[in-house]
Design an enzyme around this catalytic site. Structure first.
Site: not given
Length: 712
Positions: A204, A235-238
């Site tokens: 993130y 990706s990490d979520w968001g």
């Protein structure tokens, strides 16, 4: 075979439309991408996490579906697994996780988490392995291999420098290149090169001003070019914020927590930018190529039979128990109080909320819908089998853990307020103060009636949780006061702490017996009880240092934690024991520490240089009467180095089992390249010639044998 796969992939890419390619590189659900049915390309499905396969959600809402088919084996946390110091168990745990993910129809399991435990306050430390990159690598590589033998992709995370939850979406990490390479990237490199992790998740936070999931330095330069990584990057979520930057980076798939899937940065905005001629379609082709390569490895598109999985088998539950048994760390056993005798104990008082609490359903994305979970109270009662009276009192009120509504909704809101914060503790209400006092008085009065008292306290997932940091290391819920008052009644009270990270222990000099458990999976309570009553000889060792307070930690007293818009890792390479041991800072319990019900002696050490390896031969004797497991640890230092170095660094270890009176000579291997430091001028790792010191012992602070050797 690889050539055939590559030809098949190029053929598929040539047949895909731009819209179909775009659909493959972003989420079309909270845990899935979109397939291309006309070409036989399936969706790619993901699941959390390191402690088991997460429950099923609706495709576009964070609402649990709620059926009975997603109960799973609850595996010990990565912190507990690391405490075993047993790479074989790590491999076997990986196989269980990979098999259960396949059994649930998943392609990618988002594990292992290998971020460095820079501070004891990080809310996700329970998900991570260690403060030491060598131990992380030794445990994570076989874990990955175990997962992937089951035709499931491991996804090592979070790349990189994701060492805090506060402002995790935006904080820009300032770190020296030497510390980056020696501490924070080292285990990732091993997971890529030795573990051959099929996928990797970006982080993130930001580095050099770039979000890690859009970082050309991390993803393109280091990962793809330097390390020649050919796996899929998600990706990490968001964690994606910009279309152009994400498209031009080596990121392959964008996932998020929201259901506006076509509006993701790598969805319609990317398609429109390509149609306008602002970005090349070849960027998308490369991402699709990596996704198809992953699918080929998993036999999703090559027509070959893919392994079937299963979940919730007795074999899996047994493996969870084996890991839990070796994870328990005996920290104090003054006067040999443990093990307790099942025959002699007739009355036992068990005190503490954690004795009767289950932890599988909390902690953030690591939450598990466990088929069952044995609490310590249940474990103790199972062991005693009705031949002793077991009385339980709560002792303290864990007031802020009743989070059923929060557990269902937290992820939908997880991108707000910087993605995470440091918890604030409100002053207790009058009613809460009175309730705590009532429970404490009840426990203290009850304790006067018993000779055998077991206190089970610690933390829960209100403290050890994604999205939050602890403000300090203090035990919550006034437990320190309760422990002190109970010790006034019975100085022989046994203390068991269940926690994912260290806590302050102002009562440590008064407690004679201390057992450390973790979030140790569905059989954690069984393993704890087996250790207490001698069915298992404890062999867990600390995979991290336990400081007296968080202000003794270098991230706090030298560096910054959690920082603000930026966080500076001013402590450089002096993380964890590298700082405490070098600067001789007093701590509660050192890295690598743990006791046994037997005793081991180290009689001699011999060093033989064998090509590019250094063979270390150590003779160990179990001079007690019962069998036990010992973890032999090898540290190396260089006192006359031309650069500043830690006094000792872990370079090898081996866990061995010896019968009472048995002696063994074991061989440990240190690769010469492990002795290198990163030279920021030369931009490479260099091995200095000269004399090195070898330290062999039971922990970083308990060195039994020393020897020196030369490197030419």
């Amino acid at each position: 075979m690889r050539q055939q796969r590559e030809e098949m992939i190029e053929s598929l890419i040539g047949q895909l439309t731009l819209e179909e390619k775009i659909d493959m590189i972003h989420g079309d659900g909270l845990f899935r991408t979109k397939g291309v049915e006309r070409l036989g390309i399936p969706p790619l499905t993901f699941s959390d996490g390191p402690m088991g396969v997460r429950n099923e959600f609706e495709n576009d809402q964070w609402n649990p579906i709620g059926n009975t088919d997603d109960y799973v084996t609850y595996l010990p946390s990565n912190g507990a697994l690391a405490a075993t110091w047993n790479p074989t168990l790590s491999y076997e745990t990986g196989k269980v996780l990979g098999r259960e993910a396949r059994g649930r129809g998943k392609d990618v399991i988002l594990a292992p988490g290998i971020n460095i435990k820079r501070s004891p306050l990080c809310g996700r430390n329970f998900e991570y392995i260690s403060e030491d990159p060598h131990l992380i690598g030794e445990m994570a590589v076989p874990f990955i291999q175990g997962i992937q033998e089951e035709d499931t992709a491991a996804c090592v995370k979070h790349f990189a420098l994701n060492n805090q939850e506060t402002e995790r979406l935006w904080v820009d990490v300032k770190v020296s290149e030497r510390a980056l390479r020696e501490i924070y990237l080292k285990a990732f490199k091993r997971c890529v090169e030795e573990g051959d992790s099929y996928s990797l998740m970006g982080a993130y936070n930001r580095y050099l001003g770039e979000h890690c999931c859009e970082s050309k330095e991390l993803l393109n330069h280091i990962l793809r070019e330097e390390w020649q990584y050919d796996g899929m990057i998600v990706s990490d979520w968001g964690a994606v914020h910009h279309t152009k930057e994400a498209a031009e980076s080596a990121l392959d798939i964008e996932m998020s927590v929201t259901n506006n899937f076509d509006e993701y940065c790598m969805a319609n905005p990317l398609k429109e930018a390509i149609e306008r001629g602002e970005l090349s379609e070849e960027l998308v082709d490369e991402k699709v190529r990596n996704i198809l390569h992953l699918m080929g490895r998993l036999h999703m598109i090559d027509g070959k039979e893919r392994k079937a999985g299963t979940y919730n088998t007795l074999e899996h539950h047994q493996k969870a128990l084996e890991v839990a048994r070796e994870s328990v760390v005996l920290l104090k056993n003054q006067e040999g109080q443990l093990p307790l005798s099942r025959q002699d104990v007739k009355k036992v008082l068990v005190i503490g909320d954690n004795a009767n609490r289950v932890h599988s359903n909390g902690g953030g994305s690591a939450e598990i819908k466990a088929l069952y979970e044995v609490s310590p109270l249940l474990g103790i009662k199972k062991i005693l089998g009705g031949n002793a009276e077991v009385t339980y009192v709560q002792g303290y009120f864990a007031d802020d853990i009743d989070q059923e509504e929060q557990e269902q909704n937290w992820q939908a809101d997880s991108l707000e307020n910087g993605g995470g914060s440091t918890r604030t503790i409100a002053d207790p209400t009058k009613a809460l103060v009175e309730k705590r006092e009532r429970l404490r008085v009840e426990a203290v009065e009850k304790a006067k009636e018993f000779d055998t008292i077991i206190f089970v306290g610690g933390q829960n997932h209100a403290q050890d949780s994604e999205g939050h940091e602890r403000p300090d290391m203090k035990l919550p819920y006034d437990q320190d006061k309760l422990i002190e008052e109970l010790l006034e009644v019975n100085e022989n009270m046994i203390v068991v702490i269940v926690s994912g990270s260290p806590v302050e222990m102002p009562w440590i000099h008064r407690v004679k017996t201390l057992v450390w458990s973790w979030y140790a999976g569905m059989e954690g309570g069984t393993a704890t009880a087996e250790v207490l009553f001698g069915l298992v000889n404890p062999s867990g060792r600390l995979p991290e240092s336990f400081p007296i307070t968080h202000m003794d930690c270098s991230a706090h007293c030298i560096g910054e934690f959690p920082g603000g818009k930026t966080v500076s890792y001013k402590e450089g390479i002096f993380v964890g024991y590298r700082y405490y041991d070098t600067e001789q800072i007093p701590i509660l319990f050192p890295f690598g520490y743990g006791l046994s019900y037997t005793e081991f002696s180290y009689d001699k050490v011999e060093i033989k240089q064998e090509g590019e390896e250094i063979g270390v031969f150590v003779t160990v004797t179990n001079y007690g009467k019962i069998a036990g497991k010992e973890t032999v640890q090898c540290y190396v230092g260089k006192n006359d180095s031309k650069v500043e170095r830690p006094r000792k660094e872990l370079k090898a270890f081996a866990k061995i089992e010896l019968q009472g009176g048995e002696t063994k000579t074991i061989r440990l291997s240190i690769k010469k390249e492990e002795l290198a430091y990163y030279d920021e001028i030369e931009k490479s790792f260099l091995v200095e010639a000269g004399q090195y010191q070898l330290y062999v012992g039971k922990s970083v602070a308990d060195i039994c044998l020393e020897e020196s050797f030369m490197i030419q």
